[in-house]
Design a protein around this motif. Structure first.
Motif, mmCIF file in Angstrom:
data_model
loop_
_atom_site.group_PDB
_atom_site.id
_atom_site.type_symbol
_atom_site.label_atom_id
_atom_site.label_comp_id
_atom_site.label_asym_id
_atom_site.label_seq_id
_atom_site.Cartn_x
_atom_site.Cartn_y
_atom_site.Cartn_z
ATOM 1 N N SER A 145 6.453 -0.794 -132.784
ATOM 2 C CA SER A 145 7.690 -0.463 -132.089
ATOM 3 C C SER A 145 7.568 -0.465 -130.892
ATOM 4 O O SER A 145 6.262 -0.486 -130.060
ATOM 5 C CB SER A 145 8.293 1.034 -132.310
ATOM 6 O OG SER A 145 7.187 2.024 -131.963
ATOM 7 N N VAL A 146 8.484 -0.710 -129.781
ATOM 8 C CA VAL A 146 8.442 -0.963 -128.323
ATOM 9 C C VAL A 146 9.539 -0.025 -127.694
ATOM 10 O O VAL A 146 10.802 0.014 -128.059
ATOM 11 C CB VAL A 146 8.816 -2.544 -127.777
ATOM 12 C CG1 VAL A 146 9.003 -2.464 -126.427
ATOM 13 C CG2 VAL A 146 7.847 -3.294 -128.618
ATOM 14 N N GLU B 183 11.027 -10.342 -131.842
ATOM 15 C CA GLU B 183 12.320 -9.546 -131.855
ATOM 16 C C GLU B 183 12.796 -9.194 -130.592
ATOM 17 O O GLU B 183 14.224 -9.057 -130.691
ATOM 18 C CB GLU B 183 11.694 -8.289 -132.862
ATOM 19 C CG GLU B 183 11.082 -8.488 -134.221
ATOM 20 C CD GLU B 183 9.694 -8.998 -134.191
ATOM 21 O OE1 GLU B 183 9.101 -9.117 -135.478
ATOM 22 O OE2 GLU B 183 9.241 -9.269 -133.159
ATOM 23 N N LEU B 184 12.211 -9.191 -129.723
ATOM 24 C CA LEU B 184 12.957 -8.902 -128.347
ATOM 25 C C LEU B 184 13.804 -9.802 -128.036
ATOM 26 O O LEU B 184 14.849 -9.526 -127.543
ATOM 27 C CB LEU B 184 11.802 -8.269 -127.266
ATOM 28 C CG LEU B 184 10.678 -7.270 -127.398
ATOM 29 C CD1 LEU B 184 10.041 -7.195 -126.182
ATOM 30 C CD2 LEU B 184 11.493 -5.916 -127.569
ATOM 31 N N LEU C 276 15.240 3.451 -124.638
ATOM 32 C CA LEU C 276 15.525 2.513 -125.624
ATOM 33 C C LEU C 276 14.276 2.221 -126.489
ATOM 34 O O LEU C 276 13.139 1.875 -125.993
ATOM 35 C CB LEU C 276 16.109 1.061 -125.217
ATOM 36 C CG LEU C 276 16.415 0.079 -125.969
ATOM 37 C CD1 LEU C 276 17.301 0.335 -127.045
ATOM 38 C CD2 LEU C 276 16.891 -1.086 -125.213
ATOM 39 N N THR C 277 14.258 2.590 -127.705
ATOM 40 C CA THR C 277 13.017 2.196 -128.748
ATOM 41 C C THR C 277 13.630 1.525 -129.699
ATOM 42 O O THR C 277 14.707 1.556 -130.294
ATOM 43 C CB THR C 277 12.825 3.447 -129.220
ATOM 44 O OG1 THR C 277 12.217 4.449 -128.287
ATOM 45 C CG2 THR C 277 11.468 3.406 -130.212
ATOM 46 N N LEU C 278 12.803 0.435 -130.053
ATOM 47 C CA LEU C 278 13.175 -0.694 -130.987
ATOM 48 C C LEU C 278 12.061 -0.746 -132.232
ATOM 49 O O LEU C 278 10.786 -0.734 -131.780
ATOM 50 C CB LEU C 278 13.164 -2.016 -130.333
ATOM 51 C CG LEU C 278 13.978 -2.243 -129.144
ATOM 52 C CD1 LEU C 278 13.821 -3.611 -128.440
ATOM 53 C CD2 LEU C 278 15.585 -2.058 -129.668
ATOM 54 N N SER C 279 12.265 -0.403 -133.180
ATOM 55 C CA SER C 279 11.300 -0.345 -134.408
ATOM 56 C C SER C 279 11.347 -1.655 -135.073
ATOM 57 O O SER C 279 12.465 -2.150 -135.670
ATOM 58 C CB SER C 279 11.614 0.751 -135.124
ATOM 59 O OG SER C 279 11.430 1.986 -134.431
ATOM 60 N N PHE C 280 10.382 -2.235 -135.605
ATOM 61 C CA PHE C 280 10.172 -3.291 -136.232
ATOM 62 C C PHE C 280 9.992 -3.243 -137.833
ATOM 63 O O PHE C 280 9.261 -2.117 -138.164
ATOM 64 C CB PHE C 280 9.370 -4.647 -135.535
ATOM 65 C CG PHE C 280 9.613 -4.670 -134.077
ATOM 66 C CD1 PHE C 280 8.523 -4.648 -133.151
ATOM 67 C CD2 PHE C 280 10.758 -4.892 -133.747
ATOM 68 C CE1 PHE C 280 8.933 -4.780 -131.748
ATOM 69 C CE2 PHE C 280 11.359 -5.083 -132.366
ATOM 70 C CZ PHE C 280 10.234 -4.949 -131.340
ATOM 71 N N VAL C 281 9.911 -4.267 -138.659
ATOM 72 C CA VAL C 281 9.783 -4.254 -139.901
ATOM 73 C C VAL C 281 8.200 -4.106 -140.302
ATOM 74 O O VAL C 281 8.028 -3.359 -141.383
ATOM 75 C CB VAL C 281 10.356 -5.322 -140.742
ATOM 76 C CG1 VAL C 281 11.710 -5.488 -140.548
ATOM 77 C CG2 VAL C 281 9.615 -6.590 -140.141
#
Length: 294
Positions: free
Chosen positions: A205-206, A241-242, A196-201
């Motif tokens: 990313s995490v 964001e998480l 799971l990869t989360l990208s932010f504005v």
């Protein structure tokens, strides 16, 4: 004539006796009213402050992890605070919510969950010298101390996190319980299967890595004979964001008994981990990662 005078004399004496008793009655009522007015005017009874502890009762026995009800009756007090002492040593104030140490006195009851390790962390199996103090949060001179009661660290609740209705916490408890019971496949299924990869504005990313192969994972944990989750609490996630995505983080303290005694977590047999979890579209909570730091 003589008899008539005699009767009149008797009647006069009776009237005087009645008048005398009526007079005494009015004097008594007058004094009673004066006393009542004096008491009401000074407010000595109505406004006198005081607190009485109802529970815990003298000699009551509780275990770490159990609820100890602290019940009181207060008069002339708006807010109360509660302190606990063990063996005469102050263990601090009870916290009713984040940073709040005063409670509406009218509530009359606080259900205190005795922390795991409250007495056992001091090398004691139990303490018979526990007392609570309930006092006026605005005027600590108005206070009352309970009789001695006992907190034990042995028994079914000793060094064991109590069950919870929080499904994220339940997932963590189930994971370690299943490992301790040797139900490895069921425990493995509680781990999130995909990367799971989360990208932010802001361009950052995490990522949470892909779940290990089952046999690789099993090789790492199969030496564990039993597990004991002694502390479990939620901690803030590092990125807002998480949290917005429903990802939560928990700090756990785990004790484990090993089949091979040469392998242990540390000198005390306990270690602290940080576990990230998320609830999927199927409504099930799964573990994203387990690490030694947040």
């Amino acid at each position: 004539m003589h008899n008539n005078l005699k009767n009149l004399g008797a009647e006069g004496t009776q009237r005087e006796e009645v008048v005398r008793w009526v007079g005494l009655l009015f004097i008594f009522l007058g004094l009673t009213c004066l006393i009542f007015l004096f008491d009401c005017g000074t407010g000595s009874a109505a406004e006198q402050k005081g607190i009485e502890i109802i529970r815990p009762a003298s000699g009551a026995v509780y275990e770490e992890g159990e609820i100890c009800p602290i019940e009181w009756a207060a008069k002339g007090v708006e807010r109360v605070s509660i302190a606990v002492a063990v063996g005469g040593k102050d263990r601090g104030l009870l916290e009713f919510s984040d940073g709040e140490y005063a409670l509406d006195a009218r509530k009359g009851l606080w259900e205190w969950t005795i922390p795991i390790g409250f007495v056992t962390s001091y090398g004691l199996k139990e303490s018979h010298n526990v007392r609570v103090m309930v006092f006026d949060a605005d005027d600590p001179k108005t206070s009352v101390v309970s009789d001695y009661f006992t907190i034990k660290g042995e028994g079914k609740n000793s060094e064991k996190v109590t069950k919870t209705d929080d499904d994220f916490m339940q997932a963590i408890q189930s994971y370690y319980d299943l490992i301790g019971e040797g139900k490895y496949r069921e425990a493995f299924e509680l781990i999130f299967p995909e990367k799971l990869t989360l990208s932010f504005v802001d361009g950052s990313s995490v990522s949470f890595g892909t779940r290990q192969d089952y046999y690789q994972w099993l090789n790492e944990i199969k030496n564990i004979k039993s597990t004991n989750l002694v502390n479990l609490k939620e901690v803030p996630v590092p990125d807002r964001e998480l949290a917005m995505l429903g990802i939560r983080c928990f700090q756990v303290t785990l004790k484990a008994d090993y089949k091979d005694k040469r392998q242990s977590l540390d000198f005390s047999g306990a270690a602290t981990y940080f576990i990230y979890l998320v609830k999927g579209s199927d409504g099930k909570v799964r573990i994203l990662s387990i690490g030694t730091g947040p």
